[in-house]
Design a protein around this motif. Sequence first.
Motif, PDB file in Angstrom:
ATOM      1  N   PRO A 228     -62.485  50.535  92.351  1.00 28.59           N
ATOM      2  CA  PRO A 228     -63.025  49.235  91.941  1.00 28.59           C
ATOM      3  C   PRO A 228     -64.006  49.456  90.782  1.00 28.59           C
ATOM      4  O   PRO A 228     -64.810  50.390  90.830  1.00 28.59           O
ATOM      5  N   LEU A 229     -63.925  48.609  89.776  1.00 30.74           N
ATOM      6  CA  LEU A 229     -64.815  48.786  88.622  1.00 30.74           C
ATOM      7  C   LEU A 229     -66.286  48.809  89.022  1.00 30.74           C
ATOM      8  O   LEU A 229     -67.096  49.491  88.405  1.00 30.74           O
ATOM      9  N   ALA A 230     -66.623  48.073  90.072  1.00 34.66           N
ATOM     10  CA  ALA A 230     -68.022  48.019  90.521  1.00 34.66           C
ATOM     11  C   ALA A 230     -68.533  49.391  90.963  1.00 34.66           C
ATOM     12  O   ALA A 230     -69.742  49.642  90.961  1.00 34.66           O
TER      13      ALA A 230
ATOM     14  N   PRO B  15     -60.964  39.475  80.268  1.00 31.34           N
ATOM     15  CA  PRO B  15     -61.885  38.962  79.234  1.00 31.34           C
ATOM     16  C   PRO B  15     -63.249  38.510  79.736  1.00 31.34           C
ATOM     17  O   PRO B  15     -64.247  38.684  79.030  1.00 31.34           O
ATOM     18  N   ASP B  16     -63.307  37.926  80.934  1.00 30.84           N
ATOM     19  CA  ASP B  16     -64.582  37.371  81.398  1.00 30.84           C
ATOM     20  C   ASP B  16     -65.218  38.207  82.499  1.00 30.84           C
ATOM     21  O   ASP B  16     -66.181  37.777  83.131  1.00 30.84           O
ATOM     22  N   ASN B  17     -64.685  39.412  82.706  1.00 30.34           N
ATOM     23  CA  ASN B  17     -65.206  40.257  83.773  1.00 30.34           C
ATOM     24  C   ASN B  17     -66.494  40.947  83.314  1.00 30.34           C
ATOM     25  O   ASN B  17     -66.494  41.713  82.350  1.00 30.34           O
ATOM     26  N   GLU B  18     -67.592  40.652  84.004  1.00 32.13           N
ATOM     27  CA  GLU B  18     -68.906  41.170  83.574  1.00 32.13           C
ATOM     28  C   GLU B  18     -68.965  42.698  83.636  1.00 32.13           C
ATOM     29  O   GLU B  18     -69.630  43.335  82.822  1.00 32.13           O
ATOM     30  N   ILE B  19     -68.273  43.291  84.612  1.00 40.35           N
ATOM     31  CA  ILE B  19     -68.318  44.760  84.731  1.00 40.35           C
ATOM     32  C   ILE B  19     -67.510  45.399  83.607  1.00 40.35           C
ATOM     33  O   ILE B  19     -67.912  46.426  83.053  1.00 40.35           O
TER      34      ILE B  19
ATOM     35  N   THR C 169     -67.864  48.851  79.084  1.00 41.16           N
ATOM     36  CA  THR C 169     -67.439  49.070  77.690  1.00 41.16           C
ATOM     37  C   THR C 169     -68.659  49.283  76.808  1.00 41.16           C
ATOM     38  O   THR C 169     -68.708  50.225  76.002  1.00 41.16           O
ATOM     39  N   ARG C 170     -69.639  48.412  76.964  1.00 37.03           N
ATOM     40  CA  ARG C 170     -70.862  48.541  76.159  1.00 37.03           C
ATOM     41  C   ARG C 170     -71.550  49.882  76.414  1.00 37.03           C
ATOM     42  O   ARG C 170     -71.936  50.580  75.487  1.00 37.03           O
ATOM     43  N   GLN C 171     -71.691  50.248  77.683  1.00 37.68           N
ATOM     44  CA  GLN C 171     -72.436  51.465  78.005  1.00 37.68           C
ATOM     45  C   GLN C 171     -71.721  52.715  77.505  1.00 37.68           C
ATOM     46  O   GLN C 171     -72.356  53.623  76.957  1.00 37.68           O
ATOM     47  N   ILE C 172     -70.412  52.775  77.678  1.00 39.87           N
ATOM     48  CA  ILE C 172     -69.672  53.954  77.204  1.00 39.87           C
ATOM     49  C   ILE C 172     -69.707  54.012  75.679  1.00 39.87           C
ATOM     50  O   ILE C 172     -69.914  55.072  75.088  1.00 39.87           O
ATOM     51  N   TYR C 173     -69.553  52.868  75.038  1.00 35.94           N
ATOM     52  CA  TYR C 173     -69.576  52.837  73.575  1.00 35.94           C
ATOM     53  C   TYR C 173     -70.952  53.242  73.040  1.00 35.94           C
ATOM     54  O   TYR C 173     -71.059  54.050  72.115  1.00 35.94           O
ATOM     55  N   GLU C 174     -72.010  52.711  73.635  1.00 34.49           N
ATOM     56  CA  GLU C 174     -73.349  52.940  73.081  1.00 34.49           C
ATOM     57  C   GLU C 174     -73.856  54.353  73.341  1.00 34.49           C
ATOM     58  O   GLU C 174     -74.785  54.801  72.678  1.00 34.49           O
TER      59      GLU C 174
ATOM     60  N   ASN D 249     -65.098  39.714  74.686  1.00 29.09           N
ATOM     61  CA  ASN D 249     -66.444  39.183  74.921  1.00 29.09           C
ATOM     62  C   ASN D 249     -67.492  40.259  75.137  1.00 29.09           C
ATOM     63  O   ASN D 249     -68.557  39.981  75.696  1.00 29.09           O
ATOM     64  N   VAL D 250     -67.184  41.489  74.701  1.00 23.31           N
ATOM     65  CA  VAL D 250     -68.141  42.586  74.882  1.00 23.31           C
ATOM     66  C   VAL D 250     -69.257  42.460  73.849  1.00 23.31           C
ATOM     67  O   VAL D 250     -69.002  42.485  72.640  1.00 23.31           O
TER      68      VAL D 250
END
Length: 230
Positions: A87-89, A112-116, A121-126, A143-144
């Motif tokens: 699970p992504l969580a 697209p609207d999944n907050e996790i 995505t943001r955390q791995i990218y940053e 929507n990232v």
Amino acid sequence: MDPIYRALIVCTNHTDYPTKPFKTGLWLSEATHFYDELADRNLPYDIASPKGGAVPIDERSMDRRDTVNEKWYNNPTFRAKLDNSLPLADVNPENYQIIYFTGGHGTMWDFPDNEIVKRLTRQIYEKGGMVSAVCHGVSALLNVTLSDGTLLIDNRQVTGFSNMEEKLVRLDEEVPFLLEDALKQQKALYSKSLIPFLPYIEVDERLVTGQNPLSARKVGRKVLEEMYEK
């Protein structure tokens, strides 16, 4: 010694179309062809999905003539990861340097609207990781937002399943939106192959996207090239 990277392959849990009798799910080759590239380097990987558990597979993607599909679908380790996706969580982004979003039409509903999805995505990218996606999986990037509030794909070169391809597979009336249009609305610099269904990828620094199922291997190859050869 090459550094050891770990990849997170993200798949859909969504199976239903509004009106079609057949089911959607993961388009199998978008996972197997990408992973086939990683396997050449013995890259460790995990398979995750929004809810976890068994990843549904679009039956129309179970191409028996596709030797790569056959190889990995019948590989006990790969199959166990598909049947028991995380699970992504439960995913810790610190463990991954690569995130890859597989396609299949189902992703248009649960990515697209999944907050996790957005947070991972943001955390791995940053932290300097690679963000990659193919076909409808590119919808995960819509929507990232980054920590500075800007959209990840704003003014970035991307591709994804085109309006023409959606019309040709006759599912343009079924999907919640057209991916090409949505990417353009988010100010992404969208491009596509002149001929539908041919392999086509876009690379914008640590963002690699593929247009359609046949692009999955090229996405995998490019991700590795960017990680190991820079």
